[in-house]
Write a protein that holds these residues in place. Structure first.
Motif, PDB file in Angstrom:
ATOM      1  N   SER A 228       0.825  -1.205   0.000  1.00 36.58           N
ATOM      2  CA  SER A 228       0.000   0.000   0.000  1.00 36.58           C
ATOM      3  C   SER A 228       0.863   1.259   0.000  1.00 36.58           C
ATOM      4  N   GLU A 229       1.920   1.280   0.813  1.00 36.49           N
ATOM      5  CA  GLU A 229       2.763   2.466   0.941  1.00 36.49           C
ATOM      6  C   GLU A 229       3.615   2.736  -0.293  1.00 36.49           C
ATOM      7  N   THR A 230       3.787   1.735  -1.118  1.00 42.84           N
ATOM      8  CA  THR A 230       4.576   1.923  -2.341  1.00 42.84           C
ATOM      9  C   THR A 230       3.695   2.040  -3.583  1.00 42.84           C
ATOM     10  N   GLY A 231       2.390   2.132  -3.378  1.00 43.76           N
ATOM     11  CA  GLY A 231       1.501   2.466  -4.484  1.00 43.76           C
ATOM     12  C   GLY A 231       1.020   1.321  -5.342  1.00 43.76           C
ATOM     13  N   PHE A 232       1.205   0.090  -4.897  1.00 43.37           N
ATOM     14  CA  PHE A 232       0.691  -1.046  -5.671  1.00 43.37           C
ATOM     15  C   PHE A 232      -0.776  -1.265  -5.303  1.00 43.37           C
ATOM     16  N   PRO A 233      -1.625  -1.491  -6.298  1.00 42.46           N
ATOM     17  CA  PRO A 233      -3.071  -1.525  -6.047  1.00 42.46           C
ATOM     18  C   PRO A 233      -3.541  -2.667  -5.164  1.00 42.46           C
ATOM     19  N   ASN A 234      -2.800  -3.780  -5.161  1.00 47.25           N
ATOM     20  CA  ASN A 234      -3.187  -4.886  -4.282  1.00 47.25           C
ATOM     21  C   ASN A 234      -1.981  -5.772  -3.981  1.00 47.25           C
ATOM     22  N   TYR A 235      -2.162  -6.609  -2.984  1.00 45.22           N
ATOM     23  CA  TYR A 235      -1.110  -7.483  -2.467  1.00 45.22           C
ATOM     24  C   TYR A 235      -0.543  -8.401  -3.548  1.00 45.22           C
ATOM     25  N   ASN A 236      -1.418  -9.054  -4.295  1.00 41.28           N
ATOM     26  CA  ASN A 236      -0.977 -10.030  -5.307  1.00 41.28           C
ATOM     27  C   ASN A 236      -0.188  -9.380  -6.437  1.00 41.28           C
ATOM     28  N   TYR A 237      -0.638  -8.199  -6.870  1.00 39.95           N
ATOM     29  CA  TYR A 237       0.068  -7.496  -7.945  1.00 39.95           C
ATOM     30  C   TYR A 237       1.458  -7.073  -7.468  1.00 39.95           C
ATOM     31  N   PHE A 238       1.539  -6.633  -6.224  1.00 39.87           N
ATOM     32  CA  PHE A 238       2.835  -6.257  -5.658  1.00 39.87           C
ATOM     33  C   PHE A 238       3.798  -7.438  -5.672  1.00 39.87           C
ATOM     34  N   ILE A 239       3.338  -8.594  -5.219  1.00 40.29           N
ATOM     35  CA  ILE A 239       4.197  -9.793  -5.194  1.00 40.29           C
ATOM     36  C   ILE A 239       4.664 -10.145  -6.604  1.00 40.29           C
ATOM     37  N   LYS A 240       3.745 -10.078  -7.561  1.00 37.71           N
ATOM     38  CA  LYS A 240       4.063 -10.417  -8.953  1.00 37.71           C
ATOM     39  C   LYS A 240       5.140  -9.492  -9.528  1.00 37.71           C
ATOM     40  N   ILE A 241       4.940  -8.181  -9.375  1.00 36.98           N
ATOM     41  CA  ILE A 241       5.887  -7.210  -9.937  1.00 36.98           C
ATOM     42  C   ILE A 241       7.215  -7.255  -9.191  1.00 36.98           C
ATOM     43  N   PHE A 242       7.165  -7.392  -7.875  1.00 35.12           N
ATOM     44  CA  PHE A 242       8.390  -7.419  -7.082  1.00 35.12           C
ATOM     45  C   PHE A 242       9.266  -8.608  -7.473  1.00 35.12           C
ATOM     46  N   LYS A 243       8.652  -9.790  -7.623  1.00 36.16           N
ATOM     47  CA  LYS A 243       9.424 -10.984  -7.991  1.00 36.16           C
ATOM     48  C   LYS A 243       9.976 -10.862  -9.405  1.00 36.16           C
ATOM     49  N   LYS A 244       9.193 -10.278 -10.291  1.00 33.51           N
ATOM     50  CA  LYS A 244       9.642 -10.091 -11.673  1.00 33.51           C
ATOM     51  C   LYS A 244      10.853  -9.162 -11.729  1.00 33.51           C
ATOM     52  N   ARG A 245      10.869  -8.146 -10.885  1.00 35.90           N
ATOM     53  CA  ARG A 245      11.938  -7.150 -10.920  1.00 35.90           C
ATOM     54  C   ARG A 245      13.177  -7.557 -10.115  1.00 35.90           C
ATOM     55  N   THR A 246      12.997  -8.333  -9.077  1.00 33.42           N
ATOM     56  CA  THR A 246      14.132  -8.639  -8.189  1.00 33.42           C
ATOM     57  C   THR A 246      14.558 -10.109  -8.199  1.00 33.42           C
ATOM     58  N   GLY A 247      13.689 -10.974  -8.679  1.00 31.96           N
ATOM     59  CA  GLY A 247      13.986 -12.408  -8.643  1.00 31.96           C
ATOM     60  C   GLY A 247      13.605 -13.053  -7.323  1.00 31.96           C
ATOM     61  N   PHE A 248      13.087 -12.259  -6.388  1.00 31.37           N
ATOM     62  CA  PHE A 248      12.655 -12.774  -5.085  1.00 31.37           C
ATOM     63  C   PHE A 248      11.208 -12.373  -4.833  1.00 31.37           C
ATOM     64  N   SER A 249      10.521 -13.188  -4.065  1.00 29.40           N
ATOM     65  CA  SER A 249       9.243 -12.736  -3.537  1.00 29.40           C
ATOM     66  C   SER A 249       9.555 -11.752  -2.410  1.00 29.40           C
ATOM     67  N   PRO A 250       8.611 -10.896  -2.030  1.00 26.23           N
ATOM     68  CA  PRO A 250       8.883  -9.962  -0.922  1.00 26.23           C
ATOM     69  C   PRO A 250       9.341 -10.683   0.345  1.00 26.23           C
ATOM     70  N   LEU A 251       8.733 -11.810   0.653  1.00 29.77           N
ATOM     71  CA  LEU A 251       9.101 -12.556   1.864  1.00 29.77           C
ATOM     72  C   LEU A 251      10.515 -13.116   1.756  1.00 29.77           C
ATOM     73  N   GLN A 252      10.867 -13.665   0.576  1.00 34.48           N
ATOM     74  CA  GLN A 252      12.207 -14.196   0.364  1.00 34.48           C
ATOM     75  C   GLN A 252      13.257 -13.078   0.471  1.00 34.48           C
ATOM     76  N   PHE A 253      12.930 -11.918  -0.097  1.00 37.64           N
ATOM     77  CA  PHE A 253      13.857 -10.791  -0.037  1.00 37.64           C
ATOM     78  C   PHE A 253      14.087 -10.374   1.408  1.00 37.64           C
ATOM     79  N   ARG A 254      13.013 -10.309   2.185  1.00 43.69           N
ATOM     80  CA  ARG A 254      13.135  -9.905   3.590  1.00 43.69           C
ATOM     81  C   ARG A 254      14.018 -10.900   4.362  1.00 43.69           C
TER      82      ARG A 254
END
Length: 293
Positions: free
Chosen positions: A261-287
């Protein structure tokens, strides 16, 4: 600030304003407060051709000749800084006892210039009066009769007339910005756009929104991004959102949903999808891999 402006078109607009309102108008910029710029065809001294302009100049010319232009400039600087600090239009009494309006020109929340309107007598006597003029004459050892005579030739404006003039002035400012008569140069504007994006990543940052905020069109906006960021508008915003998300994931205990929400992604699932595509990690894996907590 690096400003680009169209002399002839602003001159025409301010002349029209002056002729309609009996208020002369000059343009000042934040980095040249001591050199407020009035426009004429030869870039010399005064805007407007009506009789009030001559009266105003006679009064001011008398002050300049017998006191000092530097005092007027210092007075302008003081009140321009006040308008900058308060971020609003102010009505003031100048050092010589006349009434003047200073209104900032905003591009989003950034002041890029000011329009100064005057000189006149306010009918209610709040800002100008014969007593103030007498005080001016005494303070500067001027001939009181001469000064009062020049003062009497200035127009008297009621509060409602001043408010109407300000409404017209605001319309003029919007026209100046909408028609790009006054612009921040590309490199300066790009810095403002970058700052705005970083400060508003949680908002719905679209091309249309940025065009509205910065009074520009899509073609110019895309050109600014290509020239200064070497990227498209959409991709640049996504990159900055991912950078912020990575920072929050590694340095905070905020939930994935909150970070989305704080980074402007419209929903949780879309954030996970874009984050993994850009970084190679899921948000949880990155953390788990990069967390400093």
């Amino acid at each position: 600030m690096n400003i680009k402006y169209n002399h002839s078109k602003i001159l025409k607009l301010l002349n029209d304003f002056s002729n309609c309102t009996n208020l002369t108008a000059s343009l000042a910029f934040d980095d040249v407060l001591l050199e407020s710029t009035t426009f004429t065809t030869d870039d010399s001294i005064q805007v407007g051709t009506n009789s009030y302009d001559a009266s105003s100049m006679h009064f001011c010319h008398y002050i300049h000749e017998n006191v000092s232009k530097d005092i007027c400039r210092k007075n302008d600087l003081f009140y321009l800084n006040q308008a900058k600090k308060e971020k609003r239009t102010i009505i003031i009494t100048c050092h010589a006892g006349l009434c003047e309006i200073i209104t900032p020109i905003f591009l989003d929340n950034v002041i890029v210039g000011y329009i100064m309107c005057g000189m006149f007598i306010d009918a209610e006597g709040k800002y100008s009066s014969t007593e103030k003029i007498k005080e001016t004459a005494k303070k500067y050892s001027l001939d009181q009769t001469t000064l009062l005579n020049l003062y009497s030739k200035l127009p008297v404006l009621s509060k409602s007339t001043v408010e109407s003039a300000l409404n017209i002035l605001n319309i003029c400012i919007q026209h100046i910005l909408r028609e790009h008569f006054l612009e921040v140069r590309s490199n300066e504007l790009s810095a403002q756009i970058k700052e705005y994006i970083l400060d508003n990543l949680s908002e719905n940052l679209t091309t249309d929104h940025l065009c509205t905020v910065f009074f520009t069109n899509k073609q110019k906006l895309h050109s600014i991004f290509k020239e200064n960021f070497h990227d498209s508008v959409h991709n640049y915003i996504i990159k900055k959102r991912i950078e912020k998300a990575k920072n929050l994931l590694s340095k905070s205990n905020k939930t994935i949903d909150t970070i989305a929400s704080e980074t402007g992604f419209p929903n949780y699932n879309y954030f996970i999808k874009i984050f993994k595509k850009r970084t190679g990690f899921s948000p949880l894996q990155f953390r788990k891999k990069f967390s400093n907590k």
